[in-house]
Scaffold this motif. Structure first.
Motif, mmCIF file in Angstrom:
data_model
loop_
_atom_site.group_PDB
_atom_site.id
_atom_site.type_symbol
_atom_site.label_atom_id
_atom_site.label_comp_id
_atom_site.label_asym_id
_atom_site.label_seq_id
_atom_site.Cartn_x
_atom_site.Cartn_y
_atom_site.Cartn_z
ATOM 1 N N MET A 1 0.846 -1.173 0.000
ATOM 2 C CA MET A 1 0.000 0.000 0.000
ATOM 3 C C MET A 1 0.896 1.243 0.000
ATOM 4 O O MET A 1 1.831 1.354 0.770
ATOM 5 N N LYS A 2 0.579 2.164 -0.864
ATOM 6 C CA LYS A 2 1.302 3.427 -0.961
ATOM 7 C C LYS A 2 0.627 4.448 -0.044
ATOM 8 O O LYS A 2 -0.579 4.428 0.126
ATOM 9 N N ILE A 3 1.435 5.328 0.534
ATOM 10 C CA ILE A 3 0.912 6.433 1.326
ATOM 11 C C ILE A 3 1.104 7.706 0.504
ATOM 12 O O ILE A 3 2.219 8.012 0.079
ATOM 13 N N ILE A 4 0.009 8.417 0.269
ATOM 14 C CA ILE A 4 0.053 9.642 -0.533
ATOM 15 C C ILE A 4 -0.320 10.821 0.355
ATOM 16 O O ILE A 4 -1.412 10.857 0.923
ATOM 17 N N PHE A 5 0.598 11.771 0.470
ATOM 18 C CA PHE A 5 0.323 13.032 1.163
ATOM 19 C C PHE A 5 -0.102 14.040 0.110
ATOM 20 O O PHE A 5 0.591 14.234 -0.893
#
Length: 170
Positions: A1-5
């Motif tokens: 899972m990627k974390i996008i800010f």
């Protein structure tokens, strides 16, 4: 899972579909962005953290609201920019997880990259979100077509033939 800010106000000021109108103001634009990011994050199975500046709001404390398991909204504390919050968070997790920061601030993009995260400009991310929305629409249409419930699927051939004869006799 990627974390996008997502630098919330940077995106709002960059995307044509989020332009601030007089009736809804910033709140309307924020809510539109939140809905778009909720759909995008669910479709891509990415964790999204939208960060809004509150550094110009005297006495403001940092507020985080978890909307879904994949979407969190952050309002920074007084005196802290969205950039500073994102940098601090990326410092803590940038090399442990796949992290992407969405902002068109060039200095912020360079800083984030040095801390182990990838970056996307707001217009580049806008195009990506539009493509995802298009794919969602296509998949939804496919599901509608493939899940049609026809009468002929639910009755035997003899009954179907009798009904067809009645229809043609009128």
């Amino acid at each position: 899972m990627k974390i996008i800010f997502v630098d919330g106000y940077n995106v709002i000021n960059s995307w044509p579909n989020l332009k601030i109108d007089k009736e809804e103001g910033f709140e309307g634009a924020r809510q539109k962005l939140i809905r778009i990011m909720e759909n995008y994050g669910t479709y891509k199975n990415d964790k999204i953290i939208i960060v809004f500046d509150a550094h110009m709001v005297p006495g403001s404390i940092e507020k985080q609201e978890k909307i879904t398991k994949l979407l969190t909204i952050v309002f920074t504390k007084a005196g802290e920019t969205a950039d500073a919050f994102i940098e601090r968070e990326v410092d803590a997790i940038g090399r442990k997880y796949e992290v992407c920061v969405v902002t068109s601030d060039n200095l912020e993009q360079q800083t984030i990259f040095q801390r182990g995260a990838s970056r996307k400009s707001s217009p580049e991310f806008y195009k990506e979100v539009l493509m995802a929305e298009h794919k969602i629409k296509i998949e939804t249409e496919k599901n509608k077509i493939s899940h049609k419930n026809n009468l002929s699927d639910n009755i035997d051939y003899d009954t179907l033939a009798k009904l067809e004869a009645i229809r043609r006799s009128e």
